[in-house]
Design an enzyme around this catalytic site. Structure first.
Site, PDB file in Angstrom:
ATOM      1  CG  ASP A 241      38.471 134.014  70.184  1.00  0.00           C
ATOM      2  OD1 ASP A 241      39.720 133.904  70.354  1.00  0.00           O
ATOM      3  OD2 ASP A 241      38.116 133.516  69.040  1.00  0.00           O
TER       4      ASP A 241
ATOM      5  CD  GLU B  40      33.766 131.469  71.070  1.00  0.00           C
ATOM      6  OE1 GLU B  40      32.879 131.291  70.385  1.00  0.00           O
ATOM      7  OE2 GLU B  40      35.324 131.411  70.896  1.00  0.00           O
TER       8      GLU B  40
ATOM      9  CB  SER C 117      27.664 141.863  65.484  1.00  0.00           C
ATOM     10  OG  SER C 117      28.966 141.871  66.022  1.00  0.00           O
TER      11      SER C 117
ATOM     12  CE  LYS D  22      39.749 136.541  67.716  1.00  0.00           C
ATOM     13  NZ  LYS D  22      39.633 135.456  67.143  1.00  0.00           N
TER      14      LYS D  22
ATOM     15  N   GLY E  74      31.907 135.357  61.535  1.00  0.00           N
ATOM     16  CA  GLY E  74      32.831 134.323  60.926  1.00  0.00           C
ATOM     17  C   GLY E  74      33.948 134.658  60.143  1.00  0.00           C
ATOM     18  CB  ALA E  75      35.406 137.882  59.455  1.00  0.00           C
TER      19      ALA E  75
ATOM     20  CG  LEU F  18      38.165 140.587  62.892  1.00  0.00           C
ATOM     21  CD1 LEU F  18      37.814 142.086  62.420  1.00  0.00           C
ATOM     22  CD2 LEU F  18      39.716 140.533  63.285  1.00  0.00           C
ATOM     23  N   GLY F  19      36.440 137.187  65.926  1.00  0.00           N
ATOM     24  CA  GLY F  19      35.795 136.764  67.411  1.00  0.00           C
ATOM     25  C   GLY F  19      34.234 137.271  67.513  1.00  0.00           C
ATOM     26  CB  SER F  20      31.770 137.367  65.078  1.00  0.00           C
ATOM     27  OG  SER F  20      31.554 136.055  64.526  1.00  0.00           O
TER      28      SER F  20
HETATM   29  N1  LIG Z   1      25.904 138.890  64.642  1.00  0.00           N
HETATM   30  C1  LIG Z   1      25.523 137.659  64.829  1.00  0.00           C
HETATM   31  N2  LIG Z   1      24.436 137.412  65.172  1.00  0.00           N
HETATM   32  C2  LIG Z   1      24.257 136.036  65.224  1.00  0.00           C
HETATM   33  N3  LIG Z   1      25.170 134.887  65.559  1.00  0.00           N
HETATM   34  C3  LIG Z   1      26.317 135.418  65.324  1.00  0.00           C
HETATM   35  C4  LIG Z   1      26.683 136.527  64.947  1.00  0.00           C
HETATM   36  N4  LIG Z   1      28.209 136.708  65.054  1.00  0.00           N
HETATM   37  C5  LIG Z   1      28.471 135.448  65.276  1.00  0.00           C
HETATM   38  N5  LIG Z   1      27.573 134.391  65.162  1.00  0.00           N
HETATM   39  C6  LIG Z   1      27.606 133.107  65.634  1.00  0.00           C
HETATM   40  O1  LIG Z   1      29.062 132.825  65.299  1.00  0.00           O
HETATM   41  C7  LIG Z   1      29.591 131.863  64.454  1.00  0.00           C
HETATM   42  C8  LIG Z   1      30.762 132.372  63.620  1.00  0.00           C
HETATM   43  O2  LIG Z   1      31.619 131.837  64.581  1.00  0.00           O
HETATM   44  P1  LIG Z   1      33.179 131.418  64.322  1.00  0.00           P
HETATM   45  O3  LIG Z   1      33.822 131.165  65.475  1.00  0.00           O
HETATM   46  O4  LIG Z   1      33.065 130.606  63.011  1.00  0.00           O
HETATM   47  O5  LIG Z   1      33.668 132.860  63.505  1.00  0.00           O
HETATM   48  P2  LIG Z   1      34.386 134.155  64.345  1.00  0.00           P
HETATM   49  O6  LIG Z   1      34.031 134.056  65.730  1.00  0.00           O
HETATM   50  O7  LIG Z   1      33.965 135.481  63.638  1.00  0.00           O
HETATM   51  O8  LIG Z   1      36.050 133.881  63.980  1.00  0.00           O
HETATM   52  P3  LIG Z   1      36.987 133.474  64.885  1.00  0.00           P
HETATM   53  O9  LIG Z   1      36.451 132.445  65.678  1.00  0.00           O
HETATM   54  O10 LIG Z   1      38.307 132.852  64.041  1.00  0.00           O
HETATM   55  O11 LIG Z   1      37.366 134.772  65.756  1.00  0.00           O
HETATM   56  C9  LIG Z   1      28.159 131.987  63.330  1.00  0.00           C
HETATM   57  O12 LIG Z   1      27.864 131.129  62.545  1.00  0.00           O
HETATM   58  C10 LIG Z   1      26.925 132.130  64.386  1.00  0.00           C
HETATM   59  O13 LIG Z   1      26.645 130.946  64.901  1.00  0.00           O
HETATM   60  C1  LIG Z   2      41.375 129.186  66.014  1.00  0.00           C
HETATM   61  C2  LIG Z   2      41.559 129.527  67.480  1.00  0.00           C
HETATM   62  O1  LIG Z   2      42.884 129.454  68.014  1.00  0.00           O
HETATM   63  C3  LIG Z   2      41.145 130.896  67.749  1.00  0.00           C
HETATM   64  C4  LIG Z   2      40.128 131.356  66.930  1.00  0.00           C
HETATM   65  O2  LIG Z   2      39.786 133.057  67.161  1.00  0.00           O
HETATM   66  C5  LIG Z   2      40.377 128.799  68.253  1.00  0.00           C
HETATM   67  C6  LIG Z   2      40.452 128.873  69.763  1.00  0.00           C
HETATM   68  O3  LIG Z   2      41.567 129.256  70.302  1.00  0.00           O
HETATM   69  O4  LIG Z   2      39.309 128.848  70.417  1.00  0.00           O
HETATM   70 MG   LIG Z   3      34.838 132.329  67.139  1.00  0.00          MG
END
Ligand SMILES: Nc1ncnc2c1ncn2[C@@H]1O[C@H](COP(=O)(O)OP(=O)(O)OP(=O)(O)O)[C@@H](O)[C@H]1O
Ligand SMILES: C[C@@](O)(CCO)CC(=O)[O-]
Ligand SMILES: [Mg+2]
Length: 417
Positions: free
Chosen positions: A197, A186, A135, A12, A140-141, A143-145
């Site tokens: 997300d 989450e 994926s 996302k 951790g970027a 984009l909602g991983s």
């Molecule tokens: N492809 C994957 N395989 C295993 N675990 C993953 C993978 N992608 C994400 N994760 C889990 O999610 C964590 C990263 O989540 P984090 O919420 O910090 O970042 P994000 O979801 O990419 O960004 P945001 O929340 O800002 O959208 C990783 O440390 C891991 O625990």
């Molecule tokens: C930083 C945040 O607002 C968005 C992360 O993608 C956290 C959340 O809403 O859960």
């Molecule tokens: Mg996240």
């Protein structure tokens, strides 16, 4: 339960309202359906284990089913966990913490907790299965991983338990179930998510979102979400949403009178931004760019930007390309640049080249919106392709190869949404 089967969920982009969404302010986000997480469920070699394979983070773990026995014996705690789905059950988490004590303080702990919490709540009787996750989203970027991981785990386990049959399209109540459980996933990874997300990863499309005071969420689809011309930039700077969200929480506690109005302003901005997105035209396009600039400034004031993100903002402004804000939790990760009307393809290419060659960033130009979570149940699974599909769930398989075989809408697999 018949295996193998496949599930997937998109990433996302938050357009307006990250961080403030955690404080019950409205926010607006859209799915990036071309960047997805896939999960295949296969028979495990040992019929008594439950196996998790996360090659993207180099984490593989097998639990003997007996290891879950202590948690599973606490029927009262599990019942409570299944009923009160707005919160994680402290008792179940405590039991699982003991089970994962060898992983404590590692990068893998949250991923293991997310998996095992959903497993003991949704399909605890099942064993002899292997869950492999891969994926095409940057991890951790921003984009909602994490949400896409939670969604694929929740959907697969609800399917295993029979709660989601996947005989026709996924119904609204089935998606609601996935949304509810992925929110708890989450929580395991992130602590105090707003739920935006996992909602977008579940339902897809574009949503206007608000968390209510009682912990429930209010979700509306933005029906006429426009394809706004934008560039997404991945700075490759690692960060953790959990840490950033908790840093903002500490700031709110230290400076409530200063920070609360900032969060309120972000909410107002999201309301106006959603109105504009709902009826975007020549007359309000410039205002959209203005709101992007203001939202980024407010996020900077919360301390969630990063010098590496400021470079994208700097380049977009000095090249006159458009307005840039961080997206997701910030601290590194990704930004989005909404392009000025009249920006030429040549200018966009120059901007992208600058970010890639001078800073080593990666840029994407992808459509927003599109399908949410999906499933290929066993009866529609192409067994003749099993070998090729399984081979995708390994480290370092390029995204193009995964897309060519699995991407919904682009391949002839029978995804059900
Ligand atoms: N492809 C994957 N395989 C295993 N675990 C993953 C993978 N992608 C994400 N994760 C889990 O999610 C964590 C990263 O989540 P984090 O919420 O910090 O970042 P994000 O979801 O990419 O960004 P945001 O929340 O800002 O959208 C990783 O440390 C891991 O625990
Ligand atoms: C930083 C945040 O607002 C968005 C992360 O993608 C956290 C959340 O809403 O859960
Ligand atoms: Mg996240």
């Amino acid at each position: 339960m018949s295996v193998p089967f496949l599930v997937s969920a998109p990433g996302k982009v938050i357009i307006f309202g990250e961080h403030s969404a955690v404080y019950n302010e409205p926010a607006v986000a859209a799915s990036v359906s071309a960047l997805r997480t896939y999960l295949i469920v296969l028979p495990a070699e040992d019929p008594n284990v439950v196996e998790l394979d996360f090659p993207d983070i180099n984490f593989n773990h097998k639990w003997h089913h007996e290891e879950f026995e202590k948690v599973l014996r606490d029927k009262e705690a599990l019942e409570e966990a299944r009923h009160n789905t707005l919160q994680l059950s402290a008792r179940v988490v405590k039991e699982l913490e003991t089970l994962h004590s060898d992983l404590n303080k590692t990068l893998y702990y949250c991923a293991a907790l997310c998996f095992s919490y959903l497993y003991v709540c949704l399909c605890p009787e099942v064993k002899g299965l292997k869950f492999m996750v891969k994926s095409t989203l940057p991890i951790g970027a921003g984009l909602g991983s994490s949400a896409s991981i939670s969604v694929v785990l929740a959907l697969s386990m609800a399917h295993i338990s029979g709660l989601i049959k996947a005989e026709g399209e996924l119904s609204l109540s089935e998606k609601k179930l996935v949304n509810t459980w992925s929110f708890l996933g989450e929580k395991c990874i992130q602590g105090t998510p707003s739920g935006i997300d996992n909602a977008v990863a579940t339902y897809g499309n574009a949503v206007s979102f608000k968390r209510e005071m009682d912990g429930t969420t209010n979700l509306e689809f933005v029906e006429s979400f426009p394809q706004v011309p934008m560039v997404l930039t991945y700075t490759k700077i690692p960060r953790s949403t959990k840490t950033l969200v908790s840093n903002v929480r500490e700031l709110v506690v230290r400076q409530p009178n200063v920070v609360k109005p900032i969060l309120t302003a972000m909410g107002q901005l999201a309301i106006r931004g959603t109105e504009i997105l709902d009826s975007l035209d020549e007359s309000n396009y410039q205002e959209l760019l203005e709101l992007v600039r203001v939202n980024h400034g407010l996020l900077v004031s919360l301390g969630v930007s990063h010098p590496g993100l400021e470079l994208v903002r700097f380049e977009s402004e000095s090249m006159g390309i458009g307005s840039t804000k961080l997206t997701g939790a910030g601290g590194g990760g990704c930004s989005l640049t909404i392009l000025h009307k009249g920006t030429t393809q040549e200018q966009v290419q120059l901007f992208k080249k600058k970010l890639e060659s001078s800073y080593g960033y990666k840029t994407f130009q992808t459509d927003l919106g599109g399908i949410g979570c999906g499933i290929i149940p066993h009866k529609a699974f192409p067994l003749e392709k099993l070998h090729d599909i399984e081979a995708l769930f390994k480290q370092d398989v390029p995204n193009e190869k995964i897309d060519a075989i699995l991407l919904p809408g682009k391949t002839n697999l029978h995804w059900i949404y």
